[in-house]
Design a protein around this motif. Sequence first.
Motif, PDB file in Angstrom:
ATOM      1  N   UNK A 136     -11.228   1.468   7.048  1.00  0.00           N
ATOM      2  CA  UNK A 136     -10.428   2.136   6.017  1.00  0.00           C
ATOM      3  C   UNK A 136      -8.964   1.702   6.020  1.00  0.00           C
ATOM      4  N   UNK A 137      -8.380   1.711   4.843  1.00  0.00           N
ATOM      5  CA  UNK A 137      -6.949   1.432   4.715  1.00  0.00           C
ATOM      6  C   UNK A 137      -6.143   2.687   5.014  1.00  0.00           C
ATOM      7  N   UNK A 138      -6.790   3.828   4.800  1.00  0.00           N
ATOM      8  CA  UNK A 138      -6.128   5.103   5.073  1.00  0.00           C
ATOM      9  C   UNK A 138      -6.965   5.841   6.107  1.00  0.00           C
ATOM     10  N   UNK A 173      -0.239  16.229  -7.436  1.00  0.00           N
ATOM     11  CA  UNK A 173      -1.175  15.103  -7.418  1.00  0.00           C
ATOM     12  C   UNK A 173      -0.964  14.241  -6.175  1.00  0.00           C
ATOM     13  N   UNK A 174      -1.994  13.429  -5.888  1.00  0.00           N
ATOM     14  CA  UNK A 174      -1.880  12.409  -4.851  1.00  0.00           C
ATOM     15  C   UNK A 174      -2.279  11.091  -5.505  1.00  0.00           C
ATOM     16  N   UNK A 175      -1.441  10.071  -5.348  1.00  0.00           N
ATOM     17  CA  UNK A 175      -1.814   8.764  -5.903  1.00  0.00           C
ATOM     18  C   UNK A 175      -1.885   7.733  -4.780  1.00  0.00           C
ATOM     19  N   UNK A 176      -2.821   6.786  -4.945  1.00  0.00           N
ATOM     20  CA  UNK A 176      -2.918   5.644  -4.033  1.00  0.00           C
ATOM     21  C   UNK A 176      -2.650   4.402  -4.867  1.00  0.00           C
ATOM     22  N   UNK A 177      -1.632   3.672  -4.516  1.00  0.00           N
ATOM     23  CA  UNK A 177      -1.169   2.526  -5.303  1.00  0.00           C
ATOM     24  C   UNK A 177      -1.076   2.869  -6.796  1.00  0.00           C
ATOM     25  N   UNK A 178      -0.588   4.058  -7.059  1.00  0.00           N
ATOM     26  CA  UNK A 178      -0.315   4.441  -8.440  1.00  0.00           C
ATOM     27  C   UNK A 178      -1.449   5.159  -9.151  1.00  0.00           C
ATOM     28  N   UNK A 179      -2.630   5.194  -8.545  1.00  0.00           N
ATOM     29  CA  UNK A 179      -3.779   5.819  -9.209  1.00  0.00           C
ATOM     30  C   UNK A 179      -4.074   7.193  -8.601  1.00  0.00           C
ATOM     31  N   UNK A 199       0.830  -1.203   0.000  1.00  0.00           N
ATOM     32  CA  UNK A 199       0.000   0.000   0.000  1.00  0.00           C
ATOM     33  C   UNK A 199       0.862   1.248   0.000  1.00  0.00           C
ATOM     34  N   UNK A 200       0.546   2.145  -0.925  1.00  0.00           N
ATOM     35  CA  UNK A 200       1.355   3.352  -0.960  1.00  0.00           C
ATOM     36  C   UNK A 200       0.537   4.579  -1.323  1.00  0.00           C
ATOM     37  N   UNK A 201       0.648   5.585  -0.483  1.00  0.00           N
ATOM     38  CA  UNK A 201       0.020   6.868  -0.745  1.00  0.00           C
ATOM     39  C   UNK A 201       1.160   7.817  -1.091  1.00  0.00           C
ATOM     40  N   UNK A 202       1.058   8.406  -2.293  1.00  0.00           N
ATOM     41  CA  UNK A 202       2.188   9.218  -2.747  1.00  0.00           C
ATOM     42  C   UNK A 202       1.720  10.641  -3.030  1.00  0.00           C
ATOM     43  N   UNK A 203       2.391  11.578  -2.429  1.00  0.00           N
ATOM     44  CA  UNK A 203       2.067  12.996  -2.595  1.00  0.00           C
ATOM     45  C   UNK A 203       3.151  13.599  -3.477  1.00  0.00           C
ATOM     46  N   UNK A 204       2.720  14.168  -4.609  1.00  0.00           N
ATOM     47  CA  UNK A 204       3.704  14.660  -5.572  1.00  0.00           C
ATOM     48  C   UNK A 204       3.606  16.170  -5.755  1.00  0.00           C
ATOM     49  N   UNK A 205       4.568  16.873  -5.208  1.00  0.00           N
ATOM     50  CA  UNK A 205       4.693  18.319  -5.414  1.00  0.00           C
ATOM     51  C   UNK A 205       3.364  19.048  -5.244  1.00  0.00           C
ATOM     52  N   UNK A 231       6.117   9.970   0.434  1.00  0.00           N
ATOM     53  CA  UNK A 231       5.556   8.627   0.213  1.00  0.00           C
ATOM     54  C   UNK A 231       5.197   8.021   1.553  1.00  0.00           C
ATOM     55  N   UNK A 232       3.955   7.526   1.655  1.00  0.00           N
ATOM     56  CA  UNK A 232       3.505   6.966   2.919  1.00  0.00           C
ATOM     57  C   UNK A 232       3.074   5.519   2.716  1.00  0.00           C
TER      58      UNK A 232
END
Length: 290
Positions: free
Chosen positions: A151-153, A57-63, A1-7, A24-25
């Motif tokens: 919830x997963x998050x 953007x914010x992505x969860x497992x790449x989306x 599981x990955x939550x990614x915050x991009x700029x 990256x969380x």
Amino acid sequence: MKLKINNLSKVFGDKRAVDGVSAELTNGVYGFLGANGSGKTTLMRMLATVSRPTSGTITFNGEDITKMGDRYRDVLGYLPQHIGYYRNFTVEKFLYYIASLKGIEKNEAQQRVAELLEIVNLHDKRKVKMGKLSGGMKQRVGIAQALLNDPKILIVDEPTAGLDPKERIRFRNLLAKIANDRIVLLSTHIVSDIEYIAKEILIMKNGQLIKKETPRNLLGQIQNIVWSVPAEEAEIPSFQESFKVGNIARKPEGIELRIISEEKPADVAVNVPVNLEDLYLYYFDEGVGA
Ligand SMILES: Nc1ncnc2c1ncn2[C@@H]1O[C@H](COP(=O)(O)OP(=O)(O)O)[C@@H](O)[C@H]1O
Ligand SMILES: [Mg+2]
């Protein structure tokens, strides 16, 4: 599981409330630490899709989460900083109501509400009206509603504000208990809330993420800058003028100042072990008045 915050940025007028945050969380508890106005709530609202980023953007497992719609809301639990509670709803009714808003089917809701009332230790308050609960109980109901969909998050914004010390400890233990297999984001300006349960601490300052480290590494980075200095009453103001002074201990054997400083503040100063409170003073530049 990955939550990614991009700029990620959020601009209000000429205010950059969140300013180019990337992180990256994964599983575990992340503690967001920052003074009032540093952008914690704005960042969390974007992570909860309540507010849209100005850029990034914010992505969860790449989306991209803004494109996931209900699939994201199904894995999200959110306890906002200010939640409008329904004073005349009983605890149980409130939880059923939120369950229905989350689209949880009735049988499942019944089971889940019963389970959560046990987890947050409010089973015997289930018939009590929300308006009659203590601050700590309300926050536990808040956590329960955020957990309805398993919830997963899990995002909780300043959940311990206004709680007494006992309630705060209970709340912290509760979070630690439910943190397994989830990404938990918790914001606070009370260092002890996250000192023991956070896998990493993220320090926000003026909308920017200035640190993201394990508590241990963070403390390691500021080793040797915390001093204990014996002082006379009359010397205190001049120390406060020249240094960041934290605790002022008045003991029978005399006064001891806790000073955060890269240079030795006085000949008689001795280095003492760092704690997260020192770190907070170090980063937020807020000397504590006498
Ligand atoms: N809706 C808004 N409109 C204008 N300014 C806002 C809004 N929300 C937050 N801000 C500003 O953005 C900054 C960050 O606020 P916030 O995210 O609430 O910080 P924190 O949660 O760390 O206290 C503050 O200067 C705040 O005044
Ligand atoms: Mg806030």
